[in-house]
Design a protein around this motif. Sequence first.
Motif, short mmCIF file in Angstrom:
data_model
loop_
_atom_site.label_atom_id
_atom_site.label_comp_id
_atom_site.label_asym_id
_atom_site.label_seq_id
_atom_site.Cartn_x
_atom_site.Cartn_y
_atom_site.Cartn_z
N GLN A 287 -10.40 -9.24 1.99
CA GLN A 287 -11.08 -8.17 1.90
C GLN A 287 -10.67 -7.25 3.42
O GLN A 287 -10.43 -6.13 3.57
CB GLN A 287 -12.37 -8.13 1.88
CG GLN A 287 -12.97 -8.70 0.42
CD GLN A 287 -14.39 -8.93 0.21
OE1 GLN A 287 -14.91 -9.65 1.13
NE2 GLN A 287 -15.07 -8.44 -0.75
N THR B 157 1.07 -1.29 -0.08
CA THR B 157 -0.20 0.15 0.18
C THR B 157 0.89 1.24 -0.01
O THR B 157 1.84 1.38 0.90
CB THR B 157 -1.06 0.00 1.18
OG1 THR B 157 -1.63 -1.13 1.37
CG2 THR B 157 -1.74 1.32 1.21
N GLN C 86 -7.25 2.12 -2.95
CA GLN C 86 -7.71 1.78 -4.14
C GLN C 86 -7.05 0.60 -4.57
O GLN C 86 -5.79 0.79 -4.86
CB GLN C 86 -7.83 2.67 -5.31
CG GLN C 86 -8.43 2.10 -6.41
CD GLN C 86 -8.92 3.10 -7.59
OE1 GLN C 86 -8.22 4.26 -7.66
NE2 GLN C 86 -9.42 2.79 -8.68
N LEU C 87 -7.55 -0.50 -4.75
CA LEU C 87 -6.83 -1.75 -5.34
C LEU C 87 -6.31 -1.42 -6.77
O LEU C 87 -7.38 -1.70 -7.54
CB LEU C 87 -7.57 -3.01 -4.90
CG LEU C 87 -6.87 -4.44 -5.32
CD1 LEU C 87 -5.61 -4.59 -4.70
CD2 LEU C 87 -7.69 -5.71 -5.18
N ALA D 223 -15.65 -8.40 -6.85
CA ALA D 223 -15.95 -7.39 -5.54
C ALA D 223 -15.32 -6.24 -5.79
O ALA D 223 -15.80 -5.27 -5.46
CB ALA D 223 -15.46 -8.22 -4.34
N THR D 224 -14.15 -6.15 -6.49
CA THR D 224 -13.40 -4.77 -6.34
C THR D 224 -13.29 -4.39 -7.95
O THR D 224 -12.87 -2.87 -7.97
CB THR D 224 -12.01 -4.87 -6.13
OG1 THR D 224 -11.35 -5.92 -6.82
CG2 THR D 224 -11.72 -5.63 -4.71
N LEU E 10 -12.53 -11.75 -5.90
CA LEU E 10 -11.84 -10.51 -5.57
C LEU E 10 -11.80 -9.91 -6.78
O LEU E 10 -12.34 -8.44 -6.74
CB LEU E 10 -10.45 -10.71 -5.14
CG LEU E 10 -9.72 -9.17 -4.53
CD1 LEU E 10 -10.56 -8.95 -3.47
CD2 LEU E 10 -8.38 -9.71 -4.49
N ALA F 247 -10.89 -4.91 -9.75
CA ALA F 247 -9.53 -4.28 -9.97
C ALA F 247 -8.99 -5.22 -11.39
O ALA F 247 -9.21 -6.48 -11.51
CB ALA F 247 -8.47 -4.67 -8.73
N LEU G 64 -7.22 -5.83 2.78
CA LEU G 64 -7.29 -4.64 2.08
C LEU G 64 -7.32 -3.43 3.12
O LEU G 64 -7.02 -2.26 2.97
CB LEU G 64 -8.12 -4.74 0.86
CG LEU G 64 -7.75 -5.63 -0.20
CD1 LEU G 64 -8.91 -5.99 -1.14
CD2 LEU G 64 -6.64 -5.05 -0.92
N GLN H 176 -2.98 0.36 -3.71
CA GLN H 176 -2.66 -0.89 -3.38
C GLN H 176 -2.36 -2.16 -4.34
O GLN H 176 -2.93 -2.07 -5.65
CB GLN H 176 -3.82 -1.42 -2.52
CG GLN H 176 -3.94 -0.53 -1.33
CD GLN H 176 -5.03 -1.20 -0.47
OE1 GLN H 176 -6.03 -1.56 -0.79
NE2 GLN H 176 -4.83 -1.41 0.82
#
Length: 216
Positions: free
Chosen positions: A49, A29, A64-65, A87-88, A84, A90, A52, A36
């Motif tokens: 999660q 991070t 922010q990922l 969910a994100t 993941l 990314a 994170l 991240q």
Amino acid sequence: MDSLRYELPEVTIRSISVGEMDNNVYLLTSRKSGAQVLIDAADDLPAIQQLLADGASDAAADAQLALIATTHQHWDHVRALAGLVAATGAKTAAGTDDADELPAAVDVRLEHQDVGTFDGFELTAVHLRGHTPGSIAYVYQDPAGPAHIFSGDSLFPGGVGNTDKDPERFASLLKDVRERLFDVYPDATLVHPGHGKSTTLGAERPHLDEWQERGW
């Protein structure tokens, strides 16, 4: 258990162990921007999660990922990857020669020495052929201290990764580890493997010839 491992000038490094194979999940991070990068979404999406969220507390800005980076294709390193991503949202990265075997689309296909630039830090991809065709180690060069190598299953305390007793794969992996890690980075460099405890190149360097002789 506190996941914080290193508070460096520009980033923090956190890690957790997940799943029955005790896979390490690493998170970098940026302390300034909150960008991240997560390395190996191995298993246990809720735990990742939480990792994170813990990392977000290290940053002066909203976290922010930016990327989910995978070291290699093996099942125990990717079980939470699709969840993941869902969910994100990314982006994902993996070695070119492993990318098609992952359970989620790979946005960035990595070749040797590709550099990812994030807001506050960089990661360099090091292709280590042998454990899998597309295994990638990710290297963070701390401007104020030693480099950190996230080696996946290619380098551990005590030896290189499993090559299934295949002499050609073992020779390839040991050659890449020698030339692309030990010949490039100094002894103080930290190595963070996909399972188990961290080590340094200096601790492992005296044993390279022993590994060569034993063949694994």
